[in-house]
Design a protein around this motif. Sequence first.
Motif, PDB file in Angstrom:
ATOM      1  N   CYS A   1      34.157  27.377  -1.620  1.00 43.08           N
ATOM      2  CA  CYS A   1      34.371  28.613  -2.158  1.00 43.08           C
ATOM      3  C   CYS A   1      33.320  29.193  -2.779  1.00 43.08           C
ATOM      4  O   CYS A   1      32.956  30.345  -2.634  1.00 43.08           O
ATOM      5  N   ASP A   2      32.259  28.268  -3.281  1.00 44.68           N
ATOM      6  CA  ASP A   2      30.999  28.632  -4.051  1.00 44.68           C
ATOM      7  C   ASP A   2      30.182  29.235  -2.503  1.00 44.68           C
ATOM      8  O   ASP A   2      29.431  30.331  -2.991  1.00 44.68           O
ATOM      9  N   ALA A   3      29.975  28.534  -1.517  1.00 41.29           N
ATOM     10  CA  ALA A   3      29.332  28.998  -0.311  1.00 41.29           C
ATOM     11  C   ALA A   3      29.778  29.987   0.108  1.00 41.29           C
ATOM     12  O   ALA A   3      29.196  31.234   0.658  1.00 41.29           O
ATOM     13  N   LEU A   4      31.122  30.498   0.233  1.00 38.35           N
ATOM     14  CA  LEU A   4      31.609  31.682   0.617  1.00 38.35           C
ATOM     15  C   LEU A   4      31.484  33.009  -0.257  1.00 38.35           C
ATOM     16  O   LEU A   4      30.998  34.056   0.300  1.00 38.35           O
ATOM     17  N   VAL A   5      31.335  32.622  -1.400  1.00 41.14           N
ATOM     18  CA  VAL A   5      31.110  33.639  -2.665  1.00 41.14           C
ATOM     19  C   VAL A   5      29.453  33.976  -2.314  1.00 41.14           C
ATOM     20  O   VAL A   5      29.239  35.255  -2.209  1.00 41.14           O
ATOM     21  N   MET A   6      28.524  33.167  -2.221  1.00 42.87           N
ATOM     22  CA  MET A   6      27.255  33.218  -1.991  1.00 42.87           C
ATOM     23  C   MET A   6      26.975  34.225  -0.497  1.00 42.87           C
ATOM     24  O   MET A   6      26.093  35.038  -0.375  1.00 42.87           O
ATOM     25  N   ALA A   7      27.927  33.911   0.678  1.00 46.08           N
ATOM     26  CA  ALA A   7      27.700  34.655   1.822  1.00 46.08           C
ATOM     27  C   ALA A   7      28.215  36.009   1.619  1.00 46.08           C
ATOM     28  O   ALA A   7      27.895  36.838   2.517  1.00 46.08           O
ATOM     29  N   THR A   8      29.036  36.384   0.490  1.00 44.61           N
ATOM     30  CA  THR A   8      29.696  37.725   0.389  1.00 44.61           C
ATOM     31  C   THR A   8      29.203  38.622  -0.561  1.00 44.61           C
ATOM     32  O   THR A   8      28.178  39.381  -0.772  1.00 44.61           O
ATOM     33  N   ARG A   9      29.925  38.438  -1.874  1.00 48.95           N
ATOM     34  CA  ARG A   9      29.587  38.958  -2.890  1.00 48.95           C
ATOM     35  C   ARG A   9      28.296  38.582  -3.725  1.00 48.95           C
ATOM     36  O   ARG A   9      27.526  39.225  -4.206  1.00 48.95           O
ATOM     37  N   GLY A  10      27.746  37.390  -3.491  1.00 53.23           N
ATOM     38  CA  GLY A  10      26.595  36.825  -3.863  1.00 53.23           C
ATOM     39  C   GLY A  10      25.607  37.432  -3.378  1.00 53.23           C
ATOM     40  O   GLY A  10      24.476  37.692  -4.102  1.00 53.23           O
TER      41      GLY A  10
ATOM     42  N   VAL B   1      49.144  26.203   3.808  1.00 54.14           N
ATOM     43  CA  VAL B   1      48.557  25.085   3.028  1.00 54.14           C
ATOM     44  C   VAL B   1      47.911  25.407   1.919  1.00 54.14           C
ATOM     45  O   VAL B   1      47.744  26.827   1.442  1.00 54.14           O
ATOM     46  N   PRO B   2      47.700  24.444   0.852  1.00 52.41           N
ATOM     47  CA  PRO B   2      46.965  24.900  -0.315  1.00 52.41           C
ATOM     48  C   PRO B   2      45.681  25.812  -0.057  1.00 52.41           C
ATOM     49  O   PRO B   2      44.867  25.451   0.746  1.00 52.41           O
ATOM     50  N   ASP B   3      45.527  26.822  -1.048  1.00 50.26           N
ATOM     51  CA  ASP B   3      44.365  27.526  -0.979  1.00 50.26           C
ATOM     52  C   ASP B   3      42.842  26.876  -0.867  1.00 50.26           C
ATOM     53  O   ASP B   3      42.295  27.292  -0.061  1.00 50.26           O
ATOM     54  N   GLU B   4      42.785  25.978  -1.609  1.00 49.81           N
ATOM     55  CA  GLU B   4      41.454  25.127  -1.534  1.00 49.81           C
ATOM     56  C   GLU B   4      41.281  24.551   0.229  1.00 49.81           C
ATOM     57  O   GLU B   4      40.124  24.612   0.647  1.00 49.81           O
ATOM     58  N   GLN B   5      42.465  24.141   0.749  1.00 52.00           N
ATOM     59  CA  GLN B   5      42.399  23.763   1.884  1.00 52.00           C
ATOM     60  C   GLN B   5      42.214  24.714   2.945  1.00 52.00           C
ATOM     61  O   GLN B   5      41.239  24.408   3.754  1.00 52.00           O
ATOM     62  N   LEU B   6      42.773  25.842   2.741  1.00 49.01           N
ATOM     63  CA  LEU B   6      42.556  27.042   3.774  1.00 49.01           C
ATOM     64  C   LEU B   6      41.033  27.370   3.680  1.00 49.01           C
ATOM     65  O   LEU B   6      40.723  27.608   4.770  1.00 49.01           O
ATOM     66  N   ILE B   7      40.477  27.406   2.559  1.00 48.22           N
ATOM     67  CA  ILE B   7      39.162  27.987   2.422  1.00 48.22           C
ATOM     68  C   ILE B   7      38.242  26.734   3.176  1.00 48.22           C
ATOM     69  O   ILE B   7      37.146  26.880   3.806  1.00 48.22           O
ATOM     70  N   SER B   8      38.487  25.523   2.687  1.00 56.15           N
ATOM     71  CA  SER B   8      37.747  24.711   3.546  1.00 56.15           C
ATOM     72  C   SER B   8      37.751  24.537   5.052  1.00 56.15           C
ATOM     73  O   SER B   8      36.729  24.602   5.728  1.00 56.15           O
ATOM     74  N   ASN B   9      38.850  24.772   5.433  1.00 57.15           N
ATOM     75  CA  ASN B   9      39.144  24.837   6.933  1.00 57.15           C
ATOM     76  C   ASN B   9      38.525  25.983   7.512  1.00 57.15           C
ATOM     77  O   ASN B   9      37.543  25.975   8.599  1.00 57.15           O
ATOM     78  N   LEU B  10      38.340  27.020   6.826  1.00 60.85           N
ATOM     79  CA  LEU B  10      37.366  28.361   7.047  1.00 60.85           C
ATOM     80  C   LEU B  10      36.081  28.062   7.066  1.00 60.85           C
ATOM     81  O   LEU B  10      35.437  28.243   8.177  1.00 60.85           O
ATOM     82  N   VAL B  11      35.746  27.648   6.045  1.00 62.83           N
ATOM     83  CA  VAL B  11      34.105  27.435   5.935  1.00 62.83           C
ATOM     84  C   VAL B  11      33.476  26.351   6.794  1.00 62.83           C
ATOM     85  O   VAL B  11      32.465  26.534   7.301  1.00 62.83           O
ATOM     86  N   TRP B  12      34.403  25.097   6.480  1.00 56.73           N
ATOM     87  CA  TRP B  12      33.770  23.943   7.238  1.00 56.73           C
ATOM     88  C   TRP B  12      33.956  23.767   8.745  1.00 56.73           C
ATOM     89  O   TRP B  12      33.083  23.232   9.439  1.00 56.73           O
ATOM     90  N   ALA B  13      35.112  24.292   9.143  1.00 58.57           N
ATOM     91  CA  ALA B  13      35.551  24.036  10.412  1.00 58.57           C
ATOM     92  C   ALA B  13      35.611  25.100  11.312  1.00 58.57           C
ATOM     93  O   ALA B  13      35.248  25.266  12.624  1.00 58.57           O
ATOM     94  N   ALA B  14      36.178  26.404  10.820  1.00 61.94           N
ATOM     95  CA  ALA B  14      36.029  27.580  11.740  1.00 61.94           C
ATOM     96  C   ALA B  14      34.745  28.094  12.126  1.00 61.94           C
ATOM     97  O   ALA B  14      34.310  28.123  13.330  1.00 61.94           O
ATOM     98  N   GLY B  15      34.082  28.723  11.214  1.00 60.74           N
ATOM     99  CA  GLY B  15      32.941  29.336  11.391  1.00 60.74           C
ATOM    100  C   GLY B  15      32.979  30.644  12.374  1.00 60.74           C
ATOM    101  O   GLY B  15      34.032  31.084  12.442  1.00 60.74           O
ATOM    102  N   SER B  16      31.709  31.094  12.616  1.00 59.88           N
ATOM    103  CA  SER B  16      31.655  32.217  13.556  1.00 59.88           C
ATOM    104  C   SER B  16      32.526  32.244  14.815  1.00 59.88           C
ATOM    105  O   SER B  16      32.768  33.512  15.157  1.00 59.88           O
ATOM    106  N   ARG B  17      32.930  31.024  15.415  1.00 64.29           N
ATOM    107  CA  ARG B  17      33.682  31.305  16.742  1.00 64.29           C
ATOM    108  C   ARG B  17      34.944  31.838  16.513  1.00 64.29           C
ATOM    109  O   ARG B  17      35.487  32.350  17.469  1.00 64.29           O
TER     110      ARG B  17
END
Length: 443
Positions: free
Chosen positions: A339-348, A385-401
């Motif tokens: 979550c911290d990293a995603l915030v840095m990449a957007t509103r941060g 899935v729980p919010d934390e898991q959803l964000i984790s899958n988005l940032v750690w696994a999904a990415g630009s592809r």
Amino acid sequence: MTLQLARRFHAPVVLPMDATCSVLRDGTVDVAENGRISYCGPRGDAPPYQGHAETYLTGILMPGMINAHAHSAMTPLRGAGGDLPLMSWLNDVIWPAEARMRPADAYAGMLLGCVEMLQRGITTSAEMYMHAESVVDAALTAGSRILMAPAYFDLPGAPWRSALTDIENWIDADGLRFGPGDRIELCYGPHSAYMLPDEALRATAASAAARGALVHIHVAESTAEDSEQRALHGSVPQLLEKAGLLEGRLLAAHAVHLSSHDVRLLADHGAGVAHCPGSNGKLASGIARLVALREARVAVGLGTDGPASNDDLDLWEEMRLAMMLARLTAEDPLALTACDALVMATRGGAEALGRTDIGSLATGMWADMVHIGVDGAEFAAGLDVPDEQLISNLVWAAGSRSVRDVWVAGEQVIAGGQSARVDRVAAQRAVAVAASHLMAATP
């Protein structure tokens, strides 16, 4: 005045990117005709809508990402001198090649860079480069949003005073922001403390303050630079303070070699930092004190640096690198969360640039948005899935592809993963021509 809706978007998951990184299930985002968001919230609470332009997305809708430090027009120089340390890379390869750069080369490089970033969900980039008008034209062609800081140095044949005057005249003529959806913001780009005299830094501070403009400058990027400036001025941030640059809007790119006093200086003056872990690692420049900067409440965004020093333009990779390096240096898996990293990449990133109109999905913000597809293996567990898991899958696994569609100021610029405005193959051919010219005499 009542805003007329241009389009309504529905998505099973909307990430507004508020400060708490909340996850909105079954969300709706309304975009007015002026390209700004008029509603973001639960679908059941959305205001009445009589229009016909409703879009039902199947994945995640989130804000466009913000590349807080880039030289994207350098795509023709990608890979050049790739195994050299910073100063050798600059002096022996990059600067000789850039001395041959023509406006057409910068346009070609920036056009492809914009397409690459948009395909990866980056809707805004803070650019520092030469041939600024060509860079701006390319961004407008691609549909990107950029903060353009024309770079200047103290070099023979390229006096900083005339460069400063050119920026002043440009801002005075066109304003700080212009273009469709205010896509362009003009800034000042003094390259660094080691490439300019104190007088140039003081003149930049005064000129930028008079116009309310952002100053975008490399700060304490390498050990050699830092050692020299500390011997002369105490540190680069201390020199910037003496020059008056910390009194206005300042973006410190890299900011690797900072003492605790330097961090406090940046925090006390509200300066922003562009953290570039990929470039810093490739060039062996060091690991920035990200945890200390965040603890001091310095506004920190993520930057790719140039495509010749990274070598891609992918903030998803920067998020992962930032998390891993922060956790390793702090020996703490919670030092920087997904979550911290995603915030840095957007509103941060928006906060680091001093912008309050981008980086999140909220009423009044520009409708810079990214649709993430969820049909890949990264989301095999589904969205429920729980919010934390959803964000984790988005940032750690999904990415630009997983980026499918992108809008800037409500206008679709990426559709199904491809540019809606630029022939990518033709853009790549133009970069090949530019590269052949730029690298012809470079060892």
